[in-house]
Structures are given as structure tokens and as C-alpha cells.
Design an enzyme around this catalytic site. Structure first.
Site, PDB file in Angstrom:
ATOM      1  N   ASP B   8      67.204   5.605 -22.441  1.00 64.45           N
ATOM      2  CA  ASP B   8      66.775   5.110 -21.133  1.00 64.45           C
ATOM      3  C   ASP B   8      67.724   3.976 -20.772  1.00 64.45           C
ATOM      4  O   ASP B   8      67.652   2.885 -21.336  1.00 64.45           O
ATOM      5  CB  ASP B   8      65.323   4.620 -21.228  1.00 64.45           C
ATOM      6  CG  ASP B   8      64.868   3.905 -19.949  1.00 64.45           C
ATOM      7  OD1 ASP B   8      65.630   3.890 -18.963  1.00 64.45           O
ATOM      8  OD2 ASP B   8      63.735   3.369 -19.948  1.00 64.45           O
ATOM      9  N   LYS B  69      73.318  -1.313 -13.002  1.00 62.95           N
ATOM     10  CA  LYS B  69      72.871   0.017 -12.557  1.00 62.95           C
ATOM     11  C   LYS B  69      72.809   0.111 -11.035  1.00 62.95           C
ATOM     12  O   LYS B  69      72.968   1.188 -10.466  1.00 62.95           O
ATOM     13  CB  LYS B  69      71.486   0.282 -13.155  1.00 62.95           C
ATOM     14  CG  LYS B  69      70.987   1.707 -13.024  1.00 62.95           C
ATOM     15  CD  LYS B  69      69.706   1.864 -13.816  1.00 62.95           C
ATOM     16  CE  LYS B  69      69.100   3.238 -13.674  1.00 62.95           C
ATOM     17  NZ  LYS B  69      67.871   3.329 -14.488  1.00 62.95           N
ATOM     18  N   GLU B 167      64.026  10.017 -14.749  1.00 55.74           N
ATOM     19  CA  GLU B 167      63.119   9.127 -15.463  1.00 55.74           C
ATOM     20  C   GLU B 167      61.644   9.522 -15.331  1.00 55.74           C
ATOM     21  O   GLU B 167      60.948   9.613 -16.348  1.00 55.74           O
ATOM     22  CB  GLU B 167      63.365   7.676 -15.028  1.00 55.74           C
ATOM     23  CG  GLU B 167      64.639   7.139 -15.667  1.00 55.74           C
ATOM     24  CD  GLU B 167      65.311   6.024 -14.887  1.00 55.74           C
ATOM     25  OE1 GLU B 167      64.676   5.463 -13.973  1.00 55.74           O
ATOM     26  OE2 GLU B 167      66.469   5.701 -15.185  1.00 55.74           O
ATOM     27  N   ASP B 189      56.977   5.529 -10.690  1.00 60.62           N
ATOM     28  CA  ASP B 189      57.918   4.828 -11.566  1.00 60.62           C
ATOM     29  C   ASP B 189      58.586   3.681 -10.805  1.00 60.62           C
ATOM     30  O   ASP B 189      59.492   3.896 -10.007  1.00 60.62           O
ATOM     31  CB  ASP B 189      58.964   5.838 -12.077  1.00 60.62           C
ATOM     32  CG  ASP B 189      59.967   5.207 -13.035  1.00 60.62           C
ATOM     33  OD1 ASP B 189      59.929   3.973 -13.232  1.00 60.62           O
ATOM     34  OD2 ASP B 189      60.798   5.953 -13.583  1.00 60.62           O
TER      35      ASP B 189
END
Lengths: 238, 606
Positions: B8, B69, B167, B189
Site C-alpha cells: 500500500d 503521491k 485501494e 476510502d
């Protein structure tokens, strides 16, 4: 850049490339795998989606059964299960899975399924032009004017409110019309299935077949047209 | 088949997990911490990653990269608005963002690769074997460029990325494995930098994604920023100081904002304390949960629109959802839970660790790919419509959003001028009508044999693979010959650039290892110095004066070596100190044993 209207892939369909295994060159008799070397076989371009799913060319299909078959075939072809296999097998699995997904997407939706069947039975689906039902022609022209007027108006003014109300009424009326057409289509689907189940090759049956396909084509075309307008209306007055 | 791990790669934290006896487990470090902060710092001893890098955020903000990211697969123009929040220097070369660290510039995939290498090393140490294959997770709403950038990061880190997996769907695998449920679930999420909603149907081991939506620029970072702005405003009003001019203090404010936000998930009010620049003292204020909630409610509301669209795309209403699974640290906020509950009319499921569930799911997917698990299968979708530019700057859609992947579309191209030898194709992703409102993915030139206009027939196949990444192939229908296509990504590294970065990464691997050994040695030395100091205070009176002297001397030696750059020297001094303090430790152990036995009867001891 010019785009050439493609021969739809769906019209060509797909089929297991029977005859010879790409790997061991022996005759393939199994459904998706070579009996001898157990390698997955590519789905050929000649198989239609109905054949791919192992169902007859009917328009009233059981969604549960379709889904079950889709899951079963996904387990057969999905690239996740080919990660440890050769590069060739991975490529085949990838393209088979892509075809399978397109097939399921087409068959699970009754409208798309009917359009696809029309394409198979009568030729390219792209020939279906969306057109307004003849009796609605005047009404739709007027509606387009109202839409333009509403877009140009101040939405919070009295005029804006009035136009919005008109459009809302129109939208409801068109939605009713769409549902009517869908009910008619449903009847045609049943007619088609019945005719196919009877399996008669008489000239009367041929006339009936052509009637159903013709009516279906017109209804599908009108329905798409009305549907587009309803969506446009909904988006504008939302 | 060699072991495949699940990673992850998060905005704030990253984790690595693998399958052990049929259950996924995350790999902790020596201190039991499972999360590696996604932070990379350039120090005098080289690049460091994770917890030790996080310490540099306030010390060395210009050379410490976090939340990288948010820059993956992006150009500078995409992130212009938020650059003010980042203390490090961001530029652009060839459509790709570059981050300046000292004398060198790094692309976001290179920075991410450093985090990946850290995770790789962690699991290699833990398992005692070399790891070369991984499944890496990305936000479901990541576009093609962002996915490709993630794959590049893996390559640069020396990992073969067998699958890029979304994810929320990874989370659903972990959830499904644990709960064995059937039915329709929504995975909400809300992480450090991104928001995703995925709606899935779970049936007989098949995890079919019905629809997905999200915002790749909406997360805990945005919540922190609201608090940062509040505190900065307060400080300006009260002390007349513009904290924005002090990058190190900006980081202190940001970290304190994050911590306050986290505390307010459990408490109703909290105290904020921030040291001010130039010794102007200390800023303190109280913040209540109510205040926080009124400040961030707008951001949280922004997650609800994607939820509604996803429901609509799936052809469902909230009451059709059997279970809501919460993923990502931001879902710990009570307000988030309330809003989710209000939208779906149902209490969300909170039994999974929202920080670990994505990594665990990635490990499950890794196990599926290695053939370990065959009863579960994930059928994911592409989050955005894919199309090409047509006349008049309009996008013509080829593969609609929420189409199950792998998905393919074929398009026939021809020429409109006699003897034309090429057709330019521009690939786009997005939901809008016009090209300019969508994301440009790539361009390529289709080679066409010189023939009269309209005669050539080149069939181009656009295939979105199981990673959600586009592959393009072309076939000349007249000759049956296929041609290779060199796609130029609009916001990505070229293949040659990635190759060079992989080489660089190996070249510097030796340096990296040394830097890392030094940092670890220093950390260990630090710990040893502290405990020995404490032991001397506690039990120095129990050993001879000479022994105390000798320990003090070696302490000084170690302390000195710690300041140097030779990890072996540090380790040597540590061994010496351990030797010198041997007697002290024995005496201490005896002493504590004695104390614990005092007042106890012999019968209790046997």
C-alpha cells in the site's frame, strides 16, 4: 483526422478458433482449452456473444443465469489466473477476458442485447439512426425552442420558472412515452423468442420475422431518441 | 513461483504485507510499527526514508519530501494552487514534475521508488529472502498516467509490478476474506490525499465492482490545511508573525494540525502548542471538536457527491447497500462516520483497521496471482471514460467509465488526403464533451502506407488491461500486418527515462545501503547511550568506582563515534560499551530481582 465508421466488432462476433491448438497443433475439441496440452484457446472473431455465453439467440434472457455464466467464464479466462503461465497464454487470457466483458455488457442490458441481435440478423448496427417518432416531430421541435429559451433566460425570473415548469411537464410526458415504447419492445422480444422457439421455416414465418425486426428497429431508434431528450432535459433543469 | 508481496503506497504512510498460512499479515519494523511514513529526506549522509526522514520535516523542510503521491502522473499546472503548502522545490521537465533535493532533481516515481525500496528491504529482512515481485495499490480514481507512474516507481525500485490494484477493491478482498459476506457493499476510502468510493457485489468468491468514483485530490492533507490556515491566521493576529516565511515552522504547524485533528477524533477538545519563530515564545490555543467540524464539514461534504454518482452508475439506491466498509485514516473522524451513515442510512462497518486493510488486501491479490488462492476473483472497472480526439476538439468515447476490465475497443482509421502517410491520434480520459476539459493521456502517429485517400484501413485496438493501464496496438487491415506504436505520454516518463532511472537506482544502491547502515547504527547507539546513562544513575552506586569510570569513558567514545560517518566504528564502540557495562547490567538484574522477591513467602516462589 478522419474516422472511418468501423465494421462493428459485435457484428463479426467471436468464436473459439476450433480446429487447431495454437500450441500443440492437435485438434481442439474442448470448449475453451486444448484437450491434449490443456492450453487456453483464443476466442475467435466469428463467435457471437450469444454463442459465447452458451445461450440461444433470444431476447428475454434470465439475468441470474447470465451472471452465473459470466462468473464461470471469468474464472476461466481472467488474467489473474494466468500470471504463472506463458506469455502467449497470458495474451490469450487478456483478450478473451476483454471479449467476455464486452459480451456480458451487451447481453445484460435488454436494449443493447436487442440492438446487438438486430445487428447480427440484419447487418451493421450503425445503420440504426436515432429518429424521432413521426407523431412527436412537431412537439419535439417546439420543445427544442423552449429549451433554448430556458437556457437563455434568467432561471430565477418568473419567465424562468414558467419555462421550467413547462419543461418538467414535457419531461414527464416523454418519460411516459419511453415506458410505453419499452413495453412494446418487451412484447416484440417475446414475439421474437416465440417465433424462434417454433423454429418454422415457412414463408409466413419469414414475413413475421421481418415484421418483428423492422418494428424493433424503429422502436429502438425512437426510444433512443426520446431517451436522449429526456436525459438532456433532466440535466438542463436539474 | 517466487513470493509476491502486497504494497500500500500511501500519501501519508505506506505498508507491506504478505500471505502467511492463508492469512495476510503486515510486516512491522523492529519497534513493531507497521506503517512507514511516506517521507524521503536528503541528509548529509544521503537519502533516508520513513520515520527517521519524518524527523527532518521540521529540521530540514526544503530537503524533506512528503505527500509525493499527490504529484504522481501530474504536470506542474495541475498542482499550482497547492504548491504554497509544500516547502520543497517543485519544477517540471517534459510534462513530469521534478522535485529538487540538493544538487539533483527527482521525479515523483523516483521518490516513490525510495519508499518502495524501504518496504522491500523491510520484508526481505523479515523473511530472509529476496523479493522482486509486488502488487501495488492505487486510488481507484487514479487515471492512466498516475497508474503508469506508480508502475514506473516499482520498476525503479527493482520490483516487477505484477498488478496495480485499486485501494478500495483491495480493502474489499481483505474484508471478504475475514467476513465471508455476500451481498452489495460500498467501500468508502478517505485517506491522506485521495478519496474513493467503490460499490461491489460479493457473490460466490467473485468481487464484482459495479461502479467507482472519487477525487484524487481530496484527503486528510486538505483537512490539515484548514487548521494550518486557522493557526497561521491566529499567530499573525496575535503576534504579527507570518509563519509562512519560515518553512521549518510551517512544518511544525502542519504536524501539530494533523495531531490535533487526530486527537479530536477521541476527545472533545484539545490544546494546541506551537513554538514560534525567532524565539517569540509559544503559541497556544484550544480547539474543540465542534470547531474542527464546522471548519472541515465542507471538505467532507465533497466526498458525498462521488458516492451519489457511483450509486447511480451502479443503478442502486442507498438502501440496496448491505454494508459500508470504511478505509483510510480520515474515516476515524466521527463527523465522517456520521455523514456516511446519514447518506447510506446505515451504520458503517468499522471492525477492520483502516490503516492496514488495503495492504492486507494487496497481499490477498498477490496470493491470487501466485496461484495460492483460487476461490476469490476480483473483477474491477475502469474509473474514467477513455476516448480519442475527433474533429472540432470533441472527445469520442471508446470505453465508458465503470466498464469491467480488461476492456477493449477497436476503431478503424483511414486517410482523407491522397498519399497521406500518417494519422495523429490523441488519447484522452474523462467525462466531458470537449477535449480541453479532459485529461490528455498520450499521442501517437499511426503509420499509413501512401495510398489514395480513404483506401488505407488501419484498425487500432485500445485495450485497458487488468491494471487499468492502456495498451494500444494497430493492424493494417489490407495486409494483416500489425505495427508497433510508440506512445508519447502527456504526463509521464518515457521508457528510456525510466530505464535510466532504474540504472541510476542500482548505481546509487551501494551509497544508499551505506547511508542506511549509518542511520541505523546512530539510532541504535542513541538508544544504548540513553539506557546506559539511566542504568548508571539507577545502579552506579552498586559497582566499583573503576567500573563507573570505564563505562563513562566508553560512553564518551561512542558518543564521539556517533557524530562520525562510519557505521562500523559506531558498532565497534557499541560492543565495547556493552562489554564495559556487563557487570553493571548483572548487578541491576540482581537488584531488581531482589526487590521483586522482597516480602514474598518462600511458598509463593516455588
Amino acid at each position: 483526422m478522419e474516422q472511418h465508421t468501423p465494421q462493428p466488432e459485435r457484428a463479426r462476433g467471436l468464436q473459439m478458433a476450433r480446429s487447431m491448438c495454437w500450441h500443440c497443433q492437435s485438434e481442439v475439441t474442448g470448449e475453451y482449452f486444448c484437450d491434449r496440452c490443456v492450453k487456453v484457446q483464443p476466442v475467435s472473431k466469428e463467435t457471437d456473444y450469444f454463442t459465447c455465453f452458451g445461450v440461444p439467440r433470444r431476447l428475454l434472457l434470465d439475468p441470474q443465469k447470465l451472471e452465473a455464466k459470466f462468473y464461470e467464464l471469468s474464472r476461466t479466462f481472467h488474467p489473474d489466473f494466468y500470471q504463472t503461465k506463458s506469455a502467449d497464454e497470458q495474451t490469450i487470457s487478456l483478450s478473451n477476458a476483454a471479449v467476455l466483458n464486452t459480451a456480458y455488457r451487451t447481453l445484460r442490458n435488454p436494449i443493447q442485447r436487442a440492438e446487438y441481435l438486430l445487428a447480427l440478423e440484419t447487418g451493421s448496427v450503425k445503420d440504426i439512426r436515432t429518429s424521432p417518432p413521426a407523431d412527436l416531430f412537431e412537439e419535439i421541435l417546439e420543445l427544442q425552442d423552449t429549451l433554448e429559451e430556458y437556457r437563455a433566460s434568467d432561471r430565477d425570473s418568473d419567465q424562468g420558472h414558467r419555462l421550467r415548469a413547462t419543461l418538467q411537464t414535457e419531461q414527464e410526458a416523454l418519460e411516459r412515452r419511453k415506458h410505453e415504447m419499452e413495453a412494446q419492445l418487451q412484447q416484440l422480444f417475446a414475439d421474437w423468442d416465440q417465433l424462434q422457439d417454433a423454429g418454422e421455416a415457412t414463408s409466413l414465418a419469414r414475413v413475421e420475422r421481418d415484421r418483428i425486426l423492422k418494428q424493433m428497429r424503429d422502436l429502438l431508434s425512437h426510444r433512443t431518441y426520446v431517451n436522449n431528450i429526456v436525459n438532456d432535459l433532466a440535466a438542463t433543469i436539474a | 513461483m517466487a513470493r509476491i508481496v502486497g504494497i500500500d503506497l500511501g500519501t501519508t504512510n505506506s505498508l507491506v504485507a504478505y500471505m502467511k498460512d492463508g492469512q495476510p499479515c503486515v510486516v512491522p519494523d523492529r519497534n513493531g510499527r507497521t506503517m512507514v511514513p511516506s517521507v524521503v529526506a536528503l541528509t548529509d549522509n544521503g537519502l533516508i526514508v520513513g520515520d527517521s526522514a519524518k524527523e527532518h520535516l521540521t529540521r530540514n523542510p526544503e530537503r524533506t519530501v512528503y505527500s509525493v503521491k499527490r504529484f504522481m502522473g501530474k504536470g506542474l499546472a495541475d498542482v499550482q494552487d497547492e504548491l504554497v503548502y509544500f516547502p520543497y522545490h517543485v519544477t517540471e521537465t517534459g510534462g513530469v514534475i521534478r522535485i529538487r533535493l540538493g544538487q539533483k532533481s527527482y521525479s515523483p516515481p523516483q521518490i516513490s521508488a525510495m519508499i518502495l525500496k524501504e518496504l522491500k528491504l523491510r520484508v526481505e529482512v523479515s523473511l530472509g529472502e529476496s523479493i522482486t515481485k509486488a502488487v501495488i495499490t492505487v486510488p481507484a480514481y487514479f487515471n492512466d498516467s498516475q497508474r503508469q507512474a506508480t508502475k514506473d516507481a516499482g520498476l525503479i525500485a527493482g520490483l516487477e509490478v505484477l498488478r496495480i490494484i485499486n485501494e478500495p477493491t483491495a480493502a474489499s478482498l481483505a474484508y471478504g476474506l475475514q467476513e465471508k459476506t455476500q451481498g452489495t457493499i460500498a467501500v468508502y476510502d478517505f485517506g491522506g490525499g485521495t478519496f474513493d468510493i467503490s460499490i461491489l457485489k460479493l457473490k460466490d468468491g467473485i468481487f464484482e465492482v459495479l461502479a467507482t468514483n472519487g477525487d484524487t485530490h481530496l484527503g486528510g492533507d486538505d483537512l490539515d490545511r484548514v487548521l494550518v490556515d486557522l493557526f497561521i491566521g491566529d499567530i499573525r493576529d496575535r503576534y504579527g508573525i507570518d509563519v509562512g516565511r519560515y518553512p521549518d515552522h510551517m512544518q511544525t504547524v502542519r504536524l501539530e494540525a494533523e495531531r490535533a485533528k487526530i486527537r479530536l477524533s477521541d476527545e472533545l477538545k484539545t490544546e494546541i502548542t506551537i513554538d514560534l519563530p525567532e524565539d517569540k515564545g509559544r503559541f497556544t490555543r484550544e480547539l474543540t471538536r465542534d470547531q474542527l467540524e464546522s471548519l472541515v464539514v465542507g471538505i467532507i461534504e465533497r466526498t458525498l457527491a462521488p458516492c451519489r454518482i457511483a450509486l447511480k452508475d451502479a443503478g442502486l439506491t442507498p438502501k440496496d447497500i448491505d454494508e459500508i466498509v470504511l478505509v483510510g485514516g480520515s474515516t476515524r473522524m466521527p463527523l465522517v462516520r456520521q455523514r456516511v451513515e446519514a447518506l447510506f442510512g446505515k451504520q458503517p462497518h468499522c471492525h477492520l483497521n483502516p490503516d492496514e486493510v488495503v495492504a492486507l488486501g494487496a497481499a490477498v491479490q498477490a496470493d491470487i496471482l501466485s496461484g495460492g488462492t483460487t476461490d476469490m476473483l476480483l473483477l474491477d472497472v475502469t474509473p474514467l471514460s477513455l476516448g480519442i480526439e475527433t474533429m472540432g476538439g470533441v472527445m469520442s468515447s471508446l470505453i465508458r467509465r465503470n466498464t469491467t476490465i480488461p476492456a477493449s475497443a477497436k476503431e478503424m482509421f483511414t486517410t482523407y488526403v491522397d498519399g497521406q502517410t500518417g494519422v495523429d491520434i490523441h488519447i484522452l480520459q474523462g467525462e466531458r464533451e470537449l477535449v480541453k476539459d479532459n485529461r490528455s493521456l498520450a499521442r501517437f502517429r499511426l503509420k499509413v502506407p501512401p495510398l489514395p485517400a480513404g483506401v488505407p484501413r488501419i484498425e487500432v485496438t485500445f485495450l485497458i488491461d487488468a491494471n487499468g493501464i492502456l495498451n494500444v496496438t494497430a493492424t493494417d487491415m489490407r495486409t494483416g500486418q500489425s505495427q508497433s506504436i510508440e506512445v508519447k505520454p502527456s504526463y509521464g516518463l518515457s521508457d528510456t527515462e525510466v530505464e535510466r532511472m532504474i540504472e541510476d537506482s542500482f548505481k546509487f544502491a551501494a551509497e544508499d545501503v551505506n547511508a542506511r547502515k549509518l542511520i541505523e547504527a546512530r539510532l541504535d547507539a542513541e538508544a544504548l547511550l540513553k539506557t546506559t546513562d539511566k542504568s548508571l544513575v539507577d545502579a552506579g552506586h552498586l559497582i566499583s568506582q573503576e567500573e563507573v569510570q570505564s563505562i563513562r569513558a566508553t560512553l564518551a567514545q561512542l558518543s564521539n563515534a556517533k557524530g562520525g560517518t562510519d557505521p562500523r566504528a559506531i558498532r565497534a564502540c557499541m560492543t565495547e560499551l556493552e562489554q564495559a557495562a556487563k557487570q553493571l547490567n548483572v548487578v541491576m538484574l540482581d537488584d531488581s530481582l531482589k526487590k521483586s522477591l522482597q516480602g514474598k513467602k518462600v511458598s509463593e516462589l516455588s
